[in-house]
Design a protein around this motif. Sequence first.
Motif, short mmCIF file in Angstrom:
data_model
loop_
_atom_site.label_atom_id
_atom_site.label_comp_id
_atom_site.label_asym_id
_atom_site.label_seq_id
_atom_site.Cartn_x
_atom_site.Cartn_y
_atom_site.Cartn_z
N ALA A 224 0.84 -1.20 0.00
CA ALA A 224 0.00 0.00 0.00
C ALA A 224 0.88 1.25 0.00
CB ALA A 224 -0.92 0.01 1.20
N GLU A 225 0.49 2.23 -0.79
CA GLU A 225 1.25 3.48 -0.87
C GLU A 225 0.76 4.46 0.19
OE1 GLU A 225 2.73 5.32 -4.75
OE2 GLU A 225 1.04 6.63 -4.23
N GLN A 226 1.69 4.97 0.98
CA GLN A 226 1.39 5.94 2.04
C GLN A 226 1.98 7.29 1.65
OE1 GLN A 226 -0.54 4.85 4.47
NE2 GLN A 226 -0.39 2.69 3.85
N THR A 227 1.16 8.33 1.67
CA THR A 227 1.61 9.67 1.27
C THR A 227 1.41 10.65 2.40
OG1 THR A 227 1.00 9.24 -1.03
CG2 THR A 227 1.33 11.53 -0.40
N THR A 228 2.45 11.43 2.68
CA THR A 228 2.39 12.46 3.72
C THR A 228 2.78 13.80 3.11
OG1 THR A 228 3.10 10.79 5.33
CG2 THR A 228 3.12 13.10 6.04
N TYR A 229 2.03 14.85 3.44
CA TYR A 229 2.27 16.19 2.90
C TYR A 229 2.87 17.08 3.97
CZ TYR A 229 -0.76 14.63 -0.90
OH TYR A 229 -1.29 13.94 -1.95
N TYR A 230 3.76 17.99 3.54
CA TYR A 230 4.41 18.92 4.46
C TYR A 230 4.31 20.34 3.89
CZ TYR A 230 6.09 14.66 6.51
OH TYR A 230 6.13 13.41 7.09
N ASP A 231 4.13 21.31 4.77
CA ASP A 231 3.96 22.69 4.31
C ASP A 231 5.30 23.37 4.15
OD1 ASP A 231 4.82 23.36 6.86
OD2 ASP A 231 2.82 23.86 7.59
N GLN A 239 -3.44 17.51 2.29
CA GLN A 239 -3.27 17.62 0.85
C GLN A 239 -3.80 18.95 0.33
OE1 GLN A 239 -5.81 15.20 -1.76
NE2 GLN A 239 -3.96 14.55 -2.85
N GLU A 240 -4.94 19.39 0.87
CA GLU A 240 -5.54 20.64 0.43
C GLU A 240 -4.63 21.83 0.68
OE1 GLU A 240 -8.41 17.53 0.73
OE2 GLU A 240 -7.03 18.33 2.25
N ILE A 241 -4.04 21.87 1.87
CA ILE A 241 -3.14 22.99 2.20
C ILE A 241 -1.90 22.94 1.33
CG2 ILE A 241 -1.64 23.93 3.99
CD1 ILE A 241 -3.76 23.23 6.03
N TYR A 242 -1.37 21.75 1.11
CA TYR A 242 -0.17 21.61 0.28
C TYR A 242 -0.40 22.20 -1.11
CZ TYR A 242 3.29 19.40 -2.73
OH TYR A 242 4.27 19.17 -3.66
N PHE A 243 -1.51 21.87 -1.74
CA PHE A 243 -1.77 22.35 -3.09
C PHE A 243 -2.17 23.83 -3.09
CE2 PHE A 243 -2.29 17.76 -4.04
CZ PHE A 243 -1.40 17.69 -5.09
N ALA A 244 -2.59 24.37 -1.97
CA ALA A 244 -2.97 25.78 -1.89
C ALA A 244 -1.76 26.69 -1.69
CB ALA A 244 -3.97 26.00 -0.76
N LEU A 245 -0.64 26.12 -1.26
CA LEU A 245 0.53 26.94 -0.94
C LEU A 245 1.04 27.73 -2.15
CD1 LEU A 245 2.53 24.49 1.36
CD2 LEU A 245 1.47 26.66 2.02
#
Length: 287
Positions: A224-231, A239-245
């Motif tokens: 399984a692929e695990q994805t973590t986003y950082y600002d 994910q929403e905040i990451y793409f809004a940056l």
Amino acid sequence: MKKYNLKNIIIAAVSLAVTSSLGACGLNAETAKAGTGLFEEVTETADGGTPTADSVNAEASTEESTGDDFADIPDYEAIVNAFVQNKDQWLVCEDPSGLAIRTYDYNSDGSIELVTSYAAGSGFFSVNHFYHVDPATGALTELQVTYSDQEGMEGLSEADLSMYRGSQSDVYLDGDTYYYPAFDFTKSGASESAETKYFFTVKDDKVNFVSLGSVYTYTDETGAEQTTYYDDANEETTQEIYFALENAFTGNKTKITHNNSWVQDSIENLKALSDEELANKLMETLN
């Protein structure tokens, strides 16, 4: 929230790649000359606006040139030829994947930069160098490069500047500062990878990269692929905040069309070019 340090991803392998490459190409920076830039067309503001009627009228009412106005336009060909005369100092980073090079006035001050960039190995470890040259003396200097998240990025590779090669990209102008997009992708085998979005500036003989967040992807033992986003502060986020940056960063800046032209070839082929051939190729990247 959890503090994420990207250096935990394959730090040993990447550190070796970056350290060896930088050791082959390092120089010191000097002051650049002032002059006229290369940008010709501002297409729109980042929020979708258009030039005002006043600005259009002002441009239309400009007095006719007498010819003397062109006295201070930089001789780009002379500067490019000076870079070529110093090619033994920058055409040295051996890498089987080849080297991308270009000349461009990144800060629109009339003193063009020479840039070398490549992504090496199966981990895509990137290395970049920016140079100025004094056409009068022939002295070549390297600009200082810094990353806004350098502490958190310790051990990882730099952004891949030539990823938009051969295409147009959006550049953003804020006051007298131009922000260019860049991207870094690194991987460790088939299970781990990380990517970081950047904008970089060239100003006052310094190159500064500003991080707009990162994504870390890991395939666990079940497949399984695990994805973590950082600002942009290197903190775990959604994910929403990451793409809004990126929209938040560019929203108050003017968007400009940038033709991202590069010359890319093996070191052997680039070295085999005559000085005239190499100069002609570099001149083409100015457009």
